[in-house]
Design an enzyme around this catalytic site. Structure first.
Site, PDB file in Angstrom:
ATOM      1  N   VAL A   1     -15.461  29.785 -18.912  1.00  0.00           N
ATOM      2  CA  VAL A   1     -16.523  28.889 -18.436  1.00  0.00           C
ATOM      3  C   VAL A   1     -17.297  28.306 -19.617  1.00  0.00           C
ATOM      4  O   VAL A   1     -17.641  27.126 -19.616  1.00  0.00           O
ATOM      5  CB  VAL A   1     -17.463  29.609 -17.444  1.00  0.00           C
ATOM      6  CG1 VAL A   1     -18.575  28.687 -16.974  1.00  0.00           C
ATOM      7  CG2 VAL A   1     -16.670  30.116 -16.236  1.00  0.00           C
ATOM      8  N   CYS A   2     -17.532  29.108 -20.640  1.00  0.00           N
ATOM      9  CA  CYS A   2     -18.213  28.608 -21.829  1.00  0.00           C
ATOM     10  C   CYS A   2     -17.375  27.539 -22.530  1.00  0.00           C
ATOM     11  O   CYS A   2     -17.906  26.533 -23.009  1.00  0.00           O
ATOM     12  CB  CYS A   2     -18.516  29.757 -22.793  1.00  0.00           C
ATOM     13  SG  CYS A   2     -19.653  30.971 -22.109  1.00  0.00           S
TER      14      CYS A   2
END
Length: 162
Positions: free
Chosen positions: A55-56
Protein backbone atom coordinates in the site's frame (compact mmCIF):
# COMPACT_ATOMS: atom_id res chain seq x y z
CA UNK A 1 -7.38 8.31 17.36
CA UNK A 2 -7.29 4.52 17.10
CA UNK A 3 -5.32 3.15 14.15
CA UNK A 4 -6.26 -0.34 13.00
CA UNK A 5 -4.51 -2.89 10.82
CA UNK A 6 -6.83 -5.31 9.05
CA UNK A 7 -9.57 -4.20 11.45
CA UNK A 8 -7.59 -4.97 14.61
CA UNK A 9 -6.40 -2.21 16.95
CA UNK A 10 -2.80 -1.44 15.97
CA UNK A 11 -1.89 1.76 17.82
CA UNK A 12 -3.21 5.11 18.99
CA UNK A 13 -2.20 8.67 18.08
CA UNK A 14 -3.32 12.26 18.53
CA UNK A 15 -2.68 13.75 15.07
CA UNK A 16 -2.59 17.40 14.11
CA UNK A 17 -5.37 17.96 11.58
CA UNK A 18 -5.96 21.73 11.37
CA UNK A 19 -4.25 25.04 12.05
CA UNK A 20 -0.65 26.08 11.61
CA UNK A 21 1.58 23.50 9.96
CA UNK A 22 4.66 23.04 12.15
CA UNK A 23 7.80 23.82 10.19
CA UNK A 24 10.28 20.97 9.86
CA UNK A 25 13.49 20.14 8.09
CA UNK A 26 14.36 16.64 6.90
CA UNK A 27 16.98 15.20 4.57
CA UNK A 28 16.12 13.97 1.07
CA UNK A 29 17.74 11.09 -0.81
CA UNK A 30 20.49 13.36 -2.18
CA UNK A 31 21.35 14.35 1.41
CA UNK A 32 19.92 17.87 0.92
CA UNK A 33 17.99 19.55 3.71
CA UNK A 34 14.35 20.23 2.78
CA UNK A 35 12.49 22.74 4.93
CA UNK A 36 8.71 23.03 4.72
CA UNK A 37 8.70 26.82 5.02
CA UNK A 38 11.01 27.15 2.01
CA UNK A 39 8.76 25.27 -0.43
CA UNK A 40 6.38 26.88 -2.91
CA UNK A 41 2.65 26.66 -2.13
CA UNK A 42 0.59 24.58 -2.22
CA UNK A 43 2.35 21.56 -0.73
CA UNK A 44 1.10 17.98 -0.59
CA UNK A 45 2.74 15.85 2.09
CA UNK A 46 2.21 12.11 1.68
CA UNK A 47 3.09 10.15 4.81
CA UNK A 48 3.37 6.37 4.80
CA UNK A 49 4.53 3.72 7.29
CA UNK A 50 7.01 1.57 5.31
CA UNK A 51 8.16 2.00 1.70
CA UNK A 52 8.65 -1.77 1.40
CA UNK A 53 4.95 -2.64 1.72
CA UNK A 54 2.37 -2.80 -1.06
CA UNK A 55 0.00 0.00 0.00
CA UNK A 56 2.89 2.36 0.74
CA UNK A 57 4.37 1.57 -2.66
CA UNK A 58 1.03 2.30 -4.35
CA UNK A 59 0.66 5.58 -2.47
CA UNK A 60 4.19 6.72 -3.34
CA UNK A 61 3.86 5.73 -7.00
CA UNK A 62 0.50 7.50 -7.27
CA UNK A 63 1.88 10.77 -5.89
CA UNK A 64 5.04 10.38 -8.01
CA UNK A 65 2.86 10.40 -11.14
CA UNK A 66 0.84 13.34 -9.78
CA UNK A 67 4.05 15.26 -9.03
CA UNK A 68 5.22 14.82 -12.62
CA UNK A 69 1.86 16.12 -13.91
CA UNK A 70 1.37 19.01 -11.45
CA UNK A 71 4.45 21.23 -11.46
CA UNK A 72 2.62 24.04 -9.60
CA UNK A 73 2.33 21.82 -6.50
CA UNK A 74 5.24 20.92 -4.22
CA UNK A 75 5.14 17.23 -3.28
CA UNK A 76 6.85 15.57 -0.33
CA UNK A 77 6.71 11.91 0.65
CA UNK A 78 7.78 11.01 4.18
CA UNK A 79 8.39 7.72 5.96
CA UNK A 80 10.63 6.67 8.80
CA UNK A 81 12.51 4.26 6.56
CA UNK A 82 16.21 5.00 6.33
CA UNK A 83 17.39 7.04 3.34
CA UNK A 84 19.16 3.90 2.10
CA UNK A 85 15.93 1.88 2.16
CA UNK A 86 14.09 4.68 0.38
CA UNK A 87 16.83 5.10 -2.25
CA UNK A 88 16.95 1.36 -2.96
CA UNK A 89 13.16 1.24 -3.41
CA UNK A 90 13.09 4.36 -5.62
CA UNK A 91 15.86 3.00 -7.85
CA UNK A 92 14.07 -0.33 -8.24
CA UNK A 93 10.70 1.32 -8.97
CA UNK A 94 11.90 4.23 -11.12
CA UNK A 95 10.44 6.81 -8.73
CA UNK A 96 11.95 10.29 -8.93
CA UNK A 97 10.37 12.59 -6.39
CA UNK A 98 11.24 14.24 -3.08
CA UNK A 99 11.22 11.52 -0.44
CA UNK A 100 12.28 12.42 3.07
CA UNK A 101 13.42 10.18 5.90
CA UNK A 102 11.98 10.79 9.35
CA UNK A 103 14.16 8.09 10.90
CA UNK A 104 14.39 10.09 14.16
CA UNK A 105 10.59 10.68 14.24
CA UNK A 106 10.96 14.47 14.36
CA UNK A 107 8.18 15.07 11.84
CA UNK A 108 6.05 12.27 13.29
CA UNK A 109 6.23 13.80 16.76
CA UNK A 110 5.47 17.34 15.50
CA UNK A 111 2.37 16.20 13.62
CA UNK A 112 1.28 13.54 16.13
CA UNK A 113 1.66 10.77 13.54
CA UNK A 114 4.26 8.55 15.20
CA UNK A 115 2.77 5.20 16.18
CA UNK A 116 4.72 4.41 19.37
CA UNK A 117 3.94 0.68 19.58
CA UNK A 118 4.57 0.03 15.90
CA UNK A 119 7.43 2.55 15.61
CA UNK A 120 6.00 3.71 12.27
CA UNK A 121 4.26 6.79 10.90
CA UNK A 122 0.49 6.74 10.42
CA UNK A 123 -0.68 6.81 6.81
CA UNK A 124 -1.84 10.33 6.08
CA UNK A 125 -1.93 13.21 3.60
CA UNK A 126 -1.74 16.95 4.22
CA UNK A 127 -2.18 19.94 1.95
CA UNK A 128 -0.41 23.05 3.22
CA UNK A 129 -0.77 26.62 1.99
CA UNK A 130 0.77 29.73 3.55
CA UNK A 131 1.88 27.69 6.54
CA UNK A 132 -1.65 26.44 7.28
CA UNK A 133 -3.09 22.95 7.02
CA UNK A 134 -5.94 23.30 4.53
CA UNK A 135 -6.61 19.58 4.20
CA UNK A 136 -5.71 16.50 6.20
CA UNK A 137 -6.59 12.86 5.91
CA UNK A 138 -5.38 10.53 8.65
CA UNK A 139 -6.35 6.98 7.76
CA UNK A 140 -7.72 5.04 10.70
CA UNK A 141 -7.10 1.77 8.82
CA UNK A 142 -3.40 1.68 8.04
CA UNK A 143 -3.84 -0.74 5.11
CA UNK A 144 -6.13 1.62 3.15
CA UNK A 145 -4.99 4.06 0.48
CA UNK A 146 -5.69 7.77 0.90
CA UNK A 147 -8.18 9.75 -1.19
CA UNK A 148 -5.71 10.94 -3.84
CA UNK A 149 -8.33 12.81 -5.85
CA UNK A 150 -9.51 14.86 -2.86
CA UNK A 151 -5.97 15.90 -1.86
CA UNK A 152 -5.13 16.84 -5.44
CA UNK A 153 -8.40 18.77 -5.85
CA UNK A 154 -7.73 20.80 -2.70
CA UNK A 155 -4.13 21.49 -3.78
CA UNK A 156 -5.17 22.45 -7.31
CA UNK A 157 -7.80 24.82 -5.93
CA UNK A 158 -5.09 26.44 -3.76
CA UNK A 159 -2.78 27.26 -6.66
CA UNK A 160 -2.33 31.01 -6.95
CA UNK A 161 -3.40 32.27 -10.35
CA UNK A 162 -1.59 35.35 -11.54
Amino acid sequence: MIITRHGEVFDEINPLTTGAAPDFQLTDLANHKVKLSELADPIIISIFPDINTSVCALQTKHFNVAAAENKAISFLSISNNTPEEQATWCAAEGVDMTILSDAKNEFGDLYGLFLPKAKLLARSVYVIKSGEIIYSEILSEITQEPDYDKALAVANAAIDTK
